[in-house]
Design an enzyme around this catalytic site. Structure first.
Site, short mmCIF file in Angstrom:
data_model
loop_
_atom_site.label_atom_id
_atom_site.label_comp_id
_atom_site.label_asym_id
_atom_site.label_seq_id
_atom_site.Cartn_x
_atom_site.Cartn_y
_atom_site.Cartn_z
N THR A 1 -5.71 -47.01 30.11
CA THR A 1 -6.70 -46.95 31.14
C THR A 1 -6.10 -47.94 32.39
O THR A 1 -5.60 -49.04 31.85
CB THR A 1 -8.03 -47.18 31.11
OG1 THR A 1 -8.25 -46.28 30.04
CG2 THR A 1 -9.08 -47.38 32.05
N LEU B 1 -10.25 -52.80 28.60
CA LEU B 1 -10.01 -51.33 28.95
C LEU B 1 -8.99 -50.81 27.95
O LEU B 1 -8.20 -51.56 27.57
CB LEU B 1 -9.22 -51.41 30.41
CG LEU B 1 -10.21 -51.94 31.72
CD1 LEU B 1 -9.47 -51.53 33.02
CD2 LEU B 1 -11.37 -50.80 31.82
N ASP B 2 -9.01 -49.55 27.83
CA ASP B 2 -8.00 -48.86 26.86
C ASP B 2 -6.76 -48.98 27.37
O ASP B 2 -6.34 -49.34 28.45
CB ASP B 2 -8.14 -47.33 26.69
CG ASP B 2 -9.35 -47.08 26.12
OD1 ASP B 2 -10.28 -47.73 25.58
OD2 ASP B 2 -10.19 -45.99 26.10
N LYS B 3 -5.67 -48.97 26.43
CA LYS B 3 -4.37 -49.35 27.03
C LYS B 3 -3.72 -48.31 27.91
O LYS B 3 -3.04 -48.91 28.79
CB LYS B 3 -3.37 -48.92 25.66
CG LYS B 3 -1.98 -49.45 25.65
CD LYS B 3 -1.27 -49.47 24.29
CE LYS B 3 0.11 -49.90 24.36
NZ LYS B 3 0.93 -49.95 23.13
#
Length: 255
Positions: free
Chosen positions: A75, A71-73
């Protein structure tokens, strides 16, 4: 009056960041997987700008734990770690074969009336690592989007990505005119209480903090056939407090 140093102690408490324990993030665990609810601000894997990342935290908890996806930082939400190399290969295969159903919820700017809308736009990566719609060299990218709740200024939506491209949901929603609230990278902007609350007066001597405090993208749920099971396993991650707070404000002042 004696100075007991209360203000100094307060400043020290504010500077000290709360310690994040991997154990507190766990939603489910057995001899195959660890399922966690990732908080915002922590990278999935090694990040030059931060010491803490989920991959290392997982290995500290279990030596053979390996992230099955990322997951993105910023998110939040569901992340699955496999226990051991054999289980990692099996679960990686499940993801590669697209046997996983994932649902994200997010807040977008504008009134969006999605109804199982399929966004079918190829995504490519620029030299600077930013994703974009690329009809010549981009890879197939599919996202199914549904409206959950409408407000005056924005919309809560459910996104089901059928592919797993970098920043897919963020780019796809921007491409159809509904960027994520607070996603400055992909055309979004912050949302302020002064914008939605009537007769709201903010102290102009200070900068008003946004309601969103970053973009709000949460991996709400995931279903997949775990090895050895006859039925798919489904995991749900509760919303982070900052997302819940934003929704409470919108329901009160932006109807």
């Amino acid at each position: 009056m004696a100075d007991w140093g209360f203000e100094l102690n307060k400043e020290k408490r504010e500077r000290k960041k709360p310690r994040i324990r991997f154990e507190d993030l766990i939603l489910f665990e057995d001899d195959r997987v660890i399922v966690i609810n990732k908080p915002t601000g922590i990278s999935s894997l090694s990040d030059r700008e931060a010491v803490l990342n989920i991959g290392d935290m997982g290995k500290s908890y279990h030596p053979e734990a390996t992230l099955a996806h990322r997951l993105d930082k910023a998110t939040t939400g569901i992340l699955i770690l496999a226990k051991g190399p054999d289980m990692y290969r099996e679960i990686s295969g499940i993801f590669a074969r697209r046997e996983v159903v994932k649902h994200y919820i997010t807040l977008v700017y504008g009134k969006a009336a999605f109804e199982e809308q399929v966004i079918d736009l190829p995504i490519g990566i620029t030299g600077k690592g930013k994703a974009r719609i690329d009809f010549e060299n981009g890879k197939e990218s599919l996202t199914v989007v549904d409206t959950i709740e409408k407000f005056r200024h924005c919309t809560l939506v459910d996104c089901m990505p059928l592919t797993g491209r970098t920043h897919q949901i963020r780019v796809h929603l921007m491409s159809v005119g509904f960027p994520l609230v607070g996603d400055i990278t992909y055309g979004g902007k912050n949302l302020y209480l002064s914008e939605i609350k009537r007769n709201f007066n903010y102290n102009r001597k200070e900068e008003e903090p946004p309601i969103n405090k970053d973009f709000l993208l949460h991996a709400r749920g995931i279903s997949l056939p775990l090895p050895g099971d006859t039925e798919d396993s489904t995991f749900i991650a509760p919303l982070p407090k900052k997302f819940e707070t934003a929704l409470k404000i919108l329901r009160k002042y932006d109807q």
